[in-house]
Design a protein around this motif. Structure first.
Motif, short mmCIF file in Angstrom:
data_model
loop_
_atom_site.label_atom_id
_atom_site.label_comp_id
_atom_site.label_asym_id
_atom_site.label_seq_id
_atom_site.Cartn_x
_atom_site.Cartn_y
_atom_site.Cartn_z
N TYR A 417 1.06 -1.19 0.01
CA TYR A 417 -0.02 -0.03 0.06
C TYR A 417 0.82 1.36 0.10
N ASN A 418 2.27 1.21 -0.49
CA ASN A 418 2.99 2.29 -0.37
C ASN A 418 3.30 3.03 0.81
N TRP A 419 3.20 2.24 2.09
CA TRP A 419 3.76 2.89 3.26
C TRP A 419 5.22 2.56 3.88
N PRO A 420 5.76 3.30 4.42
CA PRO A 420 7.18 2.81 4.92
C PRO A 420 6.84 1.57 6.29
N ASN A 421 7.89 0.83 6.20
CA ASN A 421 7.47 -0.26 7.33
C ASN A 421 8.75 -0.39 8.03
N GLY A 422 9.94 0.67 7.90
CA GLY A 422 11.00 0.54 8.81
C GLY A 422 12.01 -0.17 8.21
N SER A 423 11.78 -0.91 7.01
CA SER A 423 12.88 -1.67 6.56
C SER A 423 13.99 -0.94 6.10
N GLU A 424 13.77 0.31 5.44
CA GLU A 424 15.03 1.11 5.03
C GLU A 424 15.91 1.35 6.21
#
Length: 547
Positions: A417-424
């Motif tokens: 859904y094109n949200w950040p999830n902390g992986s970066e």
């Protein structure tokens, strides 16, 4: 990161470069690199600290920023003491137009010239600002136009340019002189410089990002040093990042441990151990050997649009994998694009720079014969976020820059859904150990991010780690607008642009939440050792992540 839409890019570029050459006014600012007399000082230095020029700017900017920080803190909460003040920095992530517009709203909400919210004035207290990809579009547009307000950029430039996207074939011919672009690139090639898809891409971006009628053909990153807001130290020092692809090893796209390169108004280079050297940005394009120019020097290579295109070149990996099929539609399109300029090769997918560090051995470098960058005559650079580090944090972990507090605006599209999830930011934490960067605070796993909602609200990392910087993590979230727009969306109506920017203001103010300004001040001041307002106790309980 940028968007993976090579079919659109191929169609666009074939239209541009298939056009007959136009005549460029050679008396006007030109995109073509120029021969120049070499400076008396050395053109390469070891990465043993900051350059003299950056250090002078850092010191002068910090003095200006300190006064602004004092004012903001006292206005926010009169209980803040300001005897000792930290160095604050901002990081703008990649994510195409989503990152550009959302990040613009974050800046607007920090900028006392352009807003009246709880965070207004903190931009004036920031010493460094790093960006990549879509964030680099924002930062280069901001800096390349001498730091106007976001409102001014949105009204006078972006509104029309992004509404009729220059990367959308349906909008061809709306705003640009494509014949001139084609001629500029042909002239650069005939002057002896490699030209690639990123030359065209960067010139097209220029018409969206810079107010000059020619799309910033003559605006260079190094020319920012002469702009009034820079010379008065009224703005943060800008840093754009890109990654190196080791094409001589058959690498299409950089991996997680890729070499990070920095572009700034004064210097280009890398702190990473396989380069560990810098060169003046003004003289990029100069043929170098062993740290010395081969003949005359080159200027005007550091076109600011080309650097913005370099930092957002996500096309390389996709192009590289398809080039193995000589009958693919993409290869055919590339032939149509470049066959009249030069013989097609795999290098055309990258932003190409003559390697300033060719046969140069830095005193701080750790040689690696298996992939020695110093053996390569050119560098192939790509999007700064393709290796799962979409937040350009590494430059701000360098001890010489003395950053204490880092505001990270993460507009990554990690989920479906094109949200950040902390992986970066987690990847940045993991890779910081491989790069000997010891000031990165602990970042929890993605499962924890999601379970505790850290990807939807502000979080302070490093609260109980005295030797680490404090990170104020501000992920993209829906406050007043569904800002999880696909990275592949190539045009935004003026209403959509305004809504994205307004939602960015909400991100930095956490929806105008009562007490947020004080809590942000608590995060900024927590490690100074000074007595903090009583409210900080509840702020830390709400926003700090404790391992």
């Amino acid at each position: 990161m940028m968007f993976a839409s090579t079919g659109i890019l191929s169609l666009l570029l074939s239209t541009v470069l298939a056009a007959p050459a136009a005549l460029v006014d050679r008396d006007s600012p030109s995109y073509v690199p120029l021969d120049a007399e070499c400076p008396s000082e050395s053109l390469v230095r070891a990465a043993s600290g900051l350059s003299t020029k950056e250090e002078a700017y850092r010191v002068s900017r910090k003095a200006v920023a300190d006064e602004a920080l004092k004012s903001w803190l006292v206005e926010t909460n009169s209980e803040f003491r300001t005897d000792e003040l930290p160095t604050v920095a901002l990081s703008s992530s990649g994510g195409g137009y989503r990152a550009m517009l959302s990040g613009a709203g974050v800046i607007q909400g920090l900028d006392a010239r352009d807003s009246n919210v709880s965070t207004s004035g903190l931009f004036q207290a920031i010493t460094y600002h790093s960006a990549l990809s879509g964030g680099a579009w924002l930062l280069t547009s901001f800096a390349g136009n001498n730091y106007p307000t976001i409102s001014s950029l949105a009204y006078n430039l972006w509104g029309l340019a992004i509404q009729d996207s220059l990367l959308d074939p349906q909008a061809l011919g709306a705003l640009i002189d494509y014949l001139t672009i084609a001629d500029e690139i042909a002239l650069k090639q005939s002057a002896g410089f490699d030209t690639t898809l990123i030359d065209v891409y960067g010139r097209l971006l220029g018409y969206q990002l810079y107010e000059e009628a020619d799309g910033g053909a003559g605006v260079t990153l190094s020319s920012i040093t002469g702009f009034s807001n820079f010379t008065s130290h009224a703005v943060p020092y800008p840093i754009i990042t890109a990654l190196g692809a080791k094409v001589w090893l058959g690498q299409c796209s950089p991996g997680p441990n890729a070499t990070t390169y920095e572009f700034s108004p004064f210097e280009f280079g890398s702190w990473d151990s396989d380069v560990s050297a810098f060169t003046p940005t003004k003289y990029l394009g100069t043929s170098m050997k062993g740290g010395n120019p081969v003949s005359s020097c080159t200027t005007n290579y550091d076109n600011i649009g080309y650097i913005a295109g370099t930092s957002s070149d996500i096309f390389a990996g996709e192009l590289c994998t398809q080039l193995s099929d000589p009958n693919s539609e993409l290869v055919t399109g590339m032939e149509q694009i470049l066959v009249k300029v030069h013989e097609i090769s795999t290098s055309d997918q990258y932003a190409t720079y003559r390697n300033p560090f060719y046969e140069y051995q830095s005193s701080t470098q750790v040689p690696n014969p298996a992939n020695d960058i110093g053996d390569q005559e050119s560098l192939s650079l790509v999007d700064g976020g393709v290796a799962l580090q979409n937040n350009p944090i590494f430059p701000l972990l360098q001890p010489a820059r003395k950053v204490d507090v880092l505001i990270v605006n993460d507009n990554s599209a990690d989920t479906s859904y094109n949200w950040p999830n902390g992986s970066e930011i987690l990847t940045t934490y993991v890779q910081s150990f491989n790069h000997n960067l010891t000031r990165m605070p602990y970042i929890p796993p993605v499962d924890t991010f999601i379970a505790e909602g850290l990807n939807t609200r502000a979080t302070f990392f490093g609260c109980n780690e005295s030797s680490k910087i404090t990170i104020v993590y501000l992920p993209n979230a829906d406050f007043t607008f569904a800002s999880n727009v696909s990275t592949t969306q190539l045009s935004y109506s003026e209403a959509e642009q305004a809504a994205m920017i307004a939602n960015g203001v909400q991100i930095v103010t956490q929806g105008g939440k009562a007490g947020w300004g004080t809590c942000l001040g608590c995060a900024v001041m927590m490690k100074t050792g000074q007595t903090l307002p009583d409210d900080c106790t509840s702020c830390f309980a709400e926003y700090c992540y404790y391992q």
